[in-house]
Design an enzyme around this catalytic site. Structure first.
Site, PDB file in Angstrom:
ATOM      1  N   TYR A   1       1.773   3.321  -8.056  1.00 42.66           N
ATOM      2  CA  TYR A   1       1.589   3.087  -6.620  1.00 42.66           C
ATOM      3  C   TYR A   1       0.253   2.394  -6.416  1.00 42.66           C
ATOM      4  O   TYR A   1      -0.756   2.786  -6.999  1.00 42.66           O
ATOM      5  CB  TYR A   1       1.600   4.425  -5.872  1.00 42.66           C
ATOM      6  CG  TYR A   1       1.342   4.312  -4.384  1.00 42.66           C
ATOM      7  CD1 TYR A   1       2.274   3.704  -3.543  1.00 42.66           C
ATOM      8  CD2 TYR A   1       0.171   4.827  -3.818  1.00 42.66           C
ATOM      9  CE1 TYR A   1       2.043   3.606  -2.169  1.00 42.66           C
ATOM     10  CE2 TYR A   1      -0.057   4.735  -2.449  1.00 42.66           C
ATOM     11  CZ  TYR A   1       0.881   4.126  -1.630  1.00 42.66           C
ATOM     12  OH  TYR A   1       0.651   4.039  -0.276  1.00 42.66           O
TER      13      TYR A   1
ATOM     14  N   ASP B   1      -6.218  -0.532 -11.294  1.00 40.12           N
ATOM     15  CA  ASP B   1      -6.279   0.197 -10.036  1.00 40.12           C
ATOM     16  C   ASP B   1      -6.807   1.596 -10.335  1.00 40.12           C
ATOM     17  O   ASP B   1      -6.072   2.489 -10.736  1.00 40.12           O
ATOM     18  CB  ASP B   1      -4.890   0.250  -9.396  1.00 40.12           C
ATOM     19  CG  ASP B   1      -4.905   1.010  -8.076  1.00 40.12           C
ATOM     20  OD1 ASP B   1      -5.950   1.609  -7.752  1.00 40.12           O
ATOM     21  OD2 ASP B   1      -3.871   1.009  -7.384  1.00 40.12           O
TER      22      ASP B   1
ATOM     23  N   LYS C   1     -10.665   6.624  -2.758  1.00 43.40           N
ATOM     24  CA  LYS C   1     -10.703   8.085  -2.887  1.00 43.40           C
ATOM     25  C   LYS C   1     -12.114   8.638  -3.164  1.00 43.40           C
ATOM     26  O   LYS C   1     -12.915   8.703  -2.250  1.00 43.40           O
ATOM     27  CB  LYS C   1      -9.654   8.544  -3.899  1.00 43.40           C
ATOM     28  CG  LYS C   1      -8.245   8.154  -3.399  1.00 43.40           C
ATOM     29  CD  LYS C   1      -7.097   8.795  -4.118  1.00 43.40           C
ATOM     30  CE  LYS C   1      -5.812   8.542  -3.342  1.00 43.40           C
ATOM     31  NZ  LYS C   1      -4.817   7.713  -3.997  1.00 43.40           N
TER      32      LYS C   1
HETATM   33  C1  LIG Z   1      -4.117   6.474  -3.281  1.00 39.18           C
HETATM   34  C2  LIG Z   1      -3.923   5.249  -4.059  1.00 39.18           C
HETATM   35  C3  LIG Z   1      -3.898   3.971  -3.459  1.00 39.18           C
HETATM   36  C4  LIG Z   1      -3.922   3.788  -1.969  1.00 39.18           C
HETATM   37  O1  LIG Z   1      -5.103   4.213  -1.389  1.00 39.18           O
HETATM   38  P1  LIG Z   1      -5.131   4.537   0.184  1.00 39.18           P
HETATM   39  O2  LIG Z   1      -6.554   4.879   0.446  1.00 39.18           O
HETATM   40  O3  LIG Z   1      -4.166   5.645   0.389  1.00 39.18           O
HETATM   41  O4  LIG Z   1      -4.702   3.305   0.887  1.00 39.18           O
HETATM   42  C5  LIG Z   1      -3.813   2.871  -4.273  1.00 39.18           C
HETATM   43  N1  LIG Z   1      -3.747   2.995  -5.617  1.00 39.18           N
HETATM   44  C6  LIG Z   1      -3.759   4.197  -6.222  1.00 39.18           C
HETATM   45  C7  LIG Z   1      -3.716   4.261  -7.705  1.00 39.18           C
HETATM   46  C8  LIG Z   1      -3.834   5.362  -5.472  1.00 39.18           C
HETATM   47  O5  LIG Z   1      -3.805   6.553  -6.088  1.00 39.18           O
END
Ligand SMILES: *Cc1c(COP(=O)(O)O)cnc(C)c1O
Length: 432
Positions: A144, A238, A266
């Site tokens: 994701y 990511d 995060k």
């Molecule tokens: C949570 C997450 C996102 C999205 O971040 P948001 O702050 O919710 O938009 C993107 N990539 C990864 C790997 C994530 O865990």
């Protein structure tokens, strides 16, 4: 467990909020029942509106790595607050956190701050395309990367949980340049690379957390780094979930690879809405005002959010909790596996540092397909029993559990007790 007030708010909330939530996983669709409404949190605990106390293993899906309302962090936020909320101009804190972030990722000379992980990743993609003058990207099933159009294909937890195969409203044109490969399967990457000329980037969660925790095998990840380099394809790691969580320098530090572009979110905001993307100078010079790739934000680099981020990173650097995380996670893994064994339940535990996922499956979980062999009905029973026994978990088989630095010995004992009771409940209900 009395959830009367949560239920009341859940019903009332339907009127003006979509499903009474602002992010779908919070609606508990995959586990059913009443989603908890939270009143407040402190340290390792979170307290709902019915005054039930839980040990928090959700931690707002990752950011609250120091636990809730760390004293030093709170002090920094309050200090920043007194100077004003946002200025539409650069302030000193932004320089400070930019240096901290670049210092922790060797492949990063410059960084741009944004307001969420989604925004970090969508900007990183635009940057990769602008820098390479190519359009296609490869992503992995089950990973994701936020909810931007181009990435809402085969995108992990939120979607699996809701059984939405992608999303309505994403035009075919928006995903026509998105190619899919399978996690831990280098051949599936090579197949795509051999088929198409114009690939700008491969994007991956270096440790996957959004199909439950899935670890990359070493060969796969180093091979991925090698071929992308050979073919002039940018590797976007990511690290929105893993940055500062797996290790101070993210999964890259642990896996011994270097991204071309790194995405963060995060933990970097410590609970405030912050995302970031960064790379070496040559790439970042493509971004406006230095270059022609446009990306902007009214509240980007918000001074309060930066103050919270700085204080959080500082504290993490000082505490260096990463070995301790491994020890705590190992203990919880043992609790889980022993309780499962005692009750004849098939269970796999994947973990990395302070992220972990138990899967109710008899198969090794190495990719999206194997993750889906998990028995989500068992998870559901397990989840509600853990809630009843005072442990707040993410309401999906396909989300990671997170640890904070403030989990105490007593918390661990209570987690063990809750696991024992919950695993027995799973056996009572599902073993015939
Ligand atoms: C949570 C997450 C996102 C999205 O971040 P948001 O702050 O919710 O938009 C993107 N990539 C990864 C790997 C994530 O865990």
């Amino acid at each position: 467990m009395n959830l009367e007030k949560s239920l009341e708010l859940f019903i009332k909330g339907q009127k003006h909020l979509v499903g009474a939530v602002n992010s779908p996983v919070r609606a508990y669709k995959s586990v059913g029942g009443v989603p908890l409404f939270i009143q407040k949190a402190k340290g390792s605990k979170i307290i709902d509106v019915d005054r039930n106390r839980y040990i928090d293993l959700v931690l707002s899906y990752g950011p609250m790595i120091l636990g809730h309302r760390d004293k030093r962090v709170e002090k920094s936020i309050l200090k920043a607050l007194k100077n004003g909320y946002t200025f539409g101009a650069t302030s000193k804190g932004e320089l400070k956190i930019a240096k901290m972030v670049c210092d922790s990722f060797p492949g990063m000379d410059k960084v741009r701050f944004v307001n969420s992980g989604t925004e970090a990743v969508l900007s990183a993609l635009r940057l990769a395309r602008a820098f390479t003058n190519k359009d296609k990207i490869i992503k992995f099933s089950g990973c994701y990367h936020g909810h931007s159009d181009a990435l809402l294909v085969a995108a992990g937890s939120g979607l699996v949980t809701l059984s939405i195969p992608g999303s309505k409203g994403v035009p075919t044109d928006a995903i026509k340049n998105t190619l899919i490969a399978e996690y831990n399967n280098i051949e599936s990457v090579k197949n795509q690379i051999n088929k198409y000329e114009d690939i700008a980037a491969v994007i991956i969660e270096p440790i996957a957390g959004n199909m439950g925790v899935v670890l990359p095998n070493k060969e796969f990840i180093s091979e991925l780094r090698k071929i992308t380099k050979e073919k002039g394809i940018l590797l976007i790691l990511d690290e929105v979930m893993t940055g500062y969580r797996s290790k101070f320098g993210g999964a890259q530090e642990l896996l011994g690879i270097e991204a071309d572009i790194t995405c963060l979110g995060k933990v970097i905001g410590g609970g405030f809405p912050v995302g970031a993307y960064g790379a070496r100078n040559e790439i970042m010079e493509t971004v406006a005002p230095l270059g022609d790739m446009y990306q902007a934000g009214t509240l980007s680099g918000n001074p309060i959010a930066m103050a919270c981020g700085i204080a959080t990173l500082k504290e993490l650097k000082k505490q260096d909790p990463y070995d301790k995380f491994n020890e705590v996670a190992e203990k919880i893994e043992i609790f889980l596996l022993e309780a499962a064994k005692e009750n004849n339940i098939d269970l796999q535990v994947n973990r990395f540092g302070s992220m972990m996922s138990p899967f109710f499956s008899s198969e090794d979980i190495v990719d999206f397909k194997s993750a889906q062999t998990s028995d989500t009905e068992k998870f559901k029973t397990f989840f509600w029993n853990m809630i009843d026994n005072g442990v707040f978990l993410p309401p999906s088989q396909f989300e990671a559990w997170f640890l904070s630095t403030v989990i105490s010995k007593k918390d661990l004992k209570n987690i063990e007790k809750a696991i024992k009771t919950s695993m027995k409940a799973v056996a009572d209900k599902h073993n015939s």
